[in-house]
Design a protein around this motif. Structure first.
Motif, PDB file in Angstrom:
ATOM      1  N   TYR A  84       0.816  -1.217   0.000  1.00 25.86           N
ATOM      2  CA  TYR A  84       0.000   0.000   0.000  1.00 25.86           C
ATOM      3  C   TYR A  84       0.851   1.270   0.000  1.00 25.86           C
ATOM      4  CZ  TYR A  84      -3.827   3.155   1.348  1.00 25.86           C
ATOM      5  OH  TYR A  84      -4.750   4.174   1.396  1.00 25.86           O
ATOM      6  N   ASN A 116      -7.622  -4.130  -5.206  1.00 27.45           N
ATOM      7  CA  ASN A 116      -8.088  -3.159  -4.210  1.00 27.45           C
ATOM      8  C   ASN A 116      -7.660  -1.735  -4.524  1.00 27.45           C
ATOM      9  OD1 ASN A 116      -9.316  -5.191  -2.706  1.00 27.45           O
ATOM     10  ND2 ASN A 116      -7.512  -5.528  -1.427  1.00 27.45           N
ATOM     11  N   TYR A 117      -6.766  -1.577  -5.497  1.00 25.00           N
ATOM     12  CA  TYR A 117      -6.244  -0.247  -5.803  1.00 25.00           C
ATOM     13  C   TYR A 117      -6.961   0.426  -6.975  1.00 25.00           C
ATOM     14  CZ  TYR A 117      -2.283  -1.848  -2.943  1.00 25.00           C
ATOM     15  OH  TYR A 117      -1.492  -2.324  -1.926  1.00 25.00           O
ATOM     16  N   LYS A 119      -9.900   1.644  -7.302  1.00 24.71           N
ATOM     17  CA  LYS A 119     -10.654   2.852  -6.933  1.00 24.71           C
ATOM     18  C   LYS A 119      -9.746   4.067  -6.862  1.00 24.71           C
ATOM     19  CE  LYS A 119     -14.738   4.463  -5.811  1.00 24.71           C
ATOM     20  NZ  LYS A 119     -15.909   4.324  -6.702  1.00 24.71           N
ATOM     21  N   GLU A 216      -8.087  -3.117   7.335  1.00 26.85           N
ATOM     22  CA  GLU A 216      -8.532  -4.253   6.526  1.00 26.85           C
ATOM     23  C   GLU A 216     -10.057  -4.313   6.409  1.00 26.85           C
ATOM     24  OE1 GLU A 216      -4.612  -5.479   8.442  1.00 26.85           O
ATOM     25  OE2 GLU A 216      -6.420  -4.403   9.033  1.00 26.85           O
ATOM     26  N   ASP A 217     -10.755  -3.705   7.362  1.00 28.20           N
ATOM     27  CA  ASP A 217     -12.222  -3.713   7.356  1.00 28.20           C
ATOM     28  C   ASP A 217     -12.818  -2.586   6.513  1.00 28.20           C
ATOM     29  OD1 ASP A 217     -12.254  -5.880   9.109  1.00 28.20           O
ATOM     30  OD2 ASP A 217     -12.254  -4.595  10.889  1.00 28.20           O
ATOM     31  N   CYS A 219     -12.889  -0.114   2.962  1.00 27.75           N
ATOM     32  CA  CYS A 219     -12.494   0.072   1.574  1.00 27.75           C
ATOM     33  C   CYS A 219     -11.691   1.367   1.463  1.00 27.75           C
ATOM     34  CB  CYS A 219     -13.715   0.111   0.659  1.00 27.75           C
ATOM     35  SG  CYS A 219     -14.758   1.576   0.876  1.00 27.75           S
ATOM     36  N   PHE A 220     -11.135   1.618   0.286  1.00 23.52           N
ATOM     37  CA  PHE A 220     -10.292   2.798   0.109  1.00 23.52           C
ATOM     38  C   PHE A 220     -11.050   4.086   0.407  1.00 23.52           C
ATOM     39  CE2 PHE A 220      -8.282   5.993  -2.804  1.00 23.52           C
ATOM     40  CZ  PHE A 220      -7.098   6.130  -2.093  1.00 23.52           C
ATOM     41  N   GLN A 221     -12.260   4.189  -0.097  1.00 19.15           N
ATOM     42  CA  GLN A 221     -13.047   5.401   0.137  1.00 19.15           C
ATOM     43  C   GLN A 221     -13.293   5.616   1.623  1.00 19.15           C
ATOM     44  OE1 GLN A 221     -16.616   5.717  -2.187  1.00 19.15           O
ATOM     45  NE2 GLN A 221     -17.535   7.247  -0.873  1.00 19.15           N
ATOM     46  N   GLU A 222     -13.595   4.560   2.352  1.00 23.17           N
ATOM     47  CA  GLU A 222     -13.835   4.676   3.791  1.00 23.17           C
ATOM     48  C   GLU A 222     -12.572   5.075   4.536  1.00 23.17           C
ATOM     49  OE1 GLU A 222     -17.423   1.360   4.302  1.00 23.17           O
ATOM     50  OE2 GLU A 222     -15.322   0.709   4.264  1.00 23.17           O
ATOM     51  N   GLN A 223     -11.432   4.574   4.095  1.00 28.00           N
ATOM     52  CA  GLN A 223     -10.171   4.968   4.722  1.00 28.00           C
ATOM     53  C   GLN A 223      -9.914   6.458   4.515  1.00 28.00           C
ATOM     54  OE1 GLN A 223      -6.754   2.312   4.045  1.00 28.00           O
ATOM     55  NE2 GLN A 223      -8.196   0.750   3.345  1.00 28.00           N
TER      56      GLN A 223
END
Length: 328
Positions: A84, A116-117, A119, A216-217, A219-223
């Protein structure tokens, strides 16, 4: 700050080149078309370069390379960008410059580890991404090549800010930012590098109003949303700290690191006995107040590396948090 390597570096801005002809591109991002392109596509450290060249050569022998049909395919990955930190600070800047020069460019990624990247690439304006055939290297005609940093953690500050601004702008339309949270990032779902007395650490941080998360719980937007609303980020050394890029300037960072023990802690890749300064540099670039807490490593396999499991001194943690909150 003598516990870290020299913080100075020459800001790195990747070059973008359209390479004519058929080029082999490996899953480690090495370009096989003469030494010029191999140098262009990997880090400058001799040990790292040799390692990836050997891995790539053996991969070609084992997996072969298949022709991939497509125009304007672009290479933005290296041997480390599945991680990441390297994706955010190396691949996204490379992708952004590629799009500046070739608006129709299509990134091609080597494995499902990169799923996962996708987005994050959307945030930069990419709507289409190609993938390597499963477990194969590829041959690309006239690929768009982006330069791998000569050493990691050296991407130019202005370029990192451009990436940050595009990501935040992409997600900010449905976000009301109060910049109010204290966040502790737990690695309890990770493969290693744990806080051994984490329960006690969490109890004490919650007394300061901290929220506990496992990235880990999310998604990218939520992070990104969480970081936009965070004013103090606490984490053991690891990729979670990369998300400080999406915090507002002037936020506070607390990195939990192992106590160093002189000659036993030599890192051959960095040629240093001191701590990796990547997050100190990133905090400086993003305008954050950086703090660190040295802790006792366990006696396991990684006890003399940044991968060590740690025991946090609670009194020192509370003292540091109290000072940070007092200075706000």
């Amino acid at each position: 700050m003598s516990v870290f390597q020299d913080l100075f570096y020459e800001p790195f801005t990747p070059r973008v080149r359209k390479a004519l002809g058929a080029h082999i591109v490996t899953r480690s991002g090495i370009i096989f078309k003469g030494p010029k392109w191999s140098f262009f596509s990997t880090y400058n450290n001799p040990i790292v370069k040799l390692r990836f060249l050997i891995i790539s050569f053996l991969s070609i022998l084992k997996r072969g390379a298949v022709y991939v049909d497509g125009s304007n395919l672009g290479v933005i990955h290296s041997g480390w960008t599945a991680g990441y930190y390297h994706w955010i600070t190396e691949s996204l800047p490379r992708a952004l410059l590629m799009k500046d020069m070739y608006p129709d460019a299509v990134p091609i990624l080597p494995s499902e580890r990169y799923s996962n990247y996708l987005k994050s690439l959307e945030c930069l304006g990419f709507r289409c991404v190609e993938k390597f055939p499963t477990d194969r290297n590829v041959v690309i005609l006239d690929p768009i090549l982006t330069e791998c940093p000569r050493s990691f953690g050296t991407t130019a500050p202005a370029l990192l800010h451009r990436v940050r601004d595009l990501v935040v702008e992409h997600f900010s339309c449905d976000m009301v930012c109060n910049n109010a949270k204290i966040v502790y990032v737990s690695r309890r779902q990770a493969r290693g590098r744990y806080i051994l007395n984490e329960k006690e650490v969490i109890e004490n941080l919650r007394s300061f109003g901290a929220e506990v998360v496992c990235f880990e719980d999310l998604c990218f937007q939520e992070q990104v949303h969480l970081m936009m609303d965070t004013r103090i980020l606490v984490s053991i050394h690891g990729a979670a700290l990369t998300n400080m890029m999406f915090m507002n300037a002037g936020s506070k960072i607390v990195e939990i690191i192992p106590h160093k023990n002189g000659i036993f802690d030599y890192n051959i890749v960095r040629n240093s006995f001191k701590h990796d300064p990547c997050y100190v540099r990133l905090a400086e670039v993003m305008g954050h107040d950086y703090n660190f807490l040295e802790c006792t490593p366990d006696n396991g396999r990684y006890s003399h590396t940044h991968m060590a499991n740690l025991t946090v001194n609670i009194d020192r943690l509370n003292c540091l948090m109290g000072k940070i909150l007092k200075d706000e």
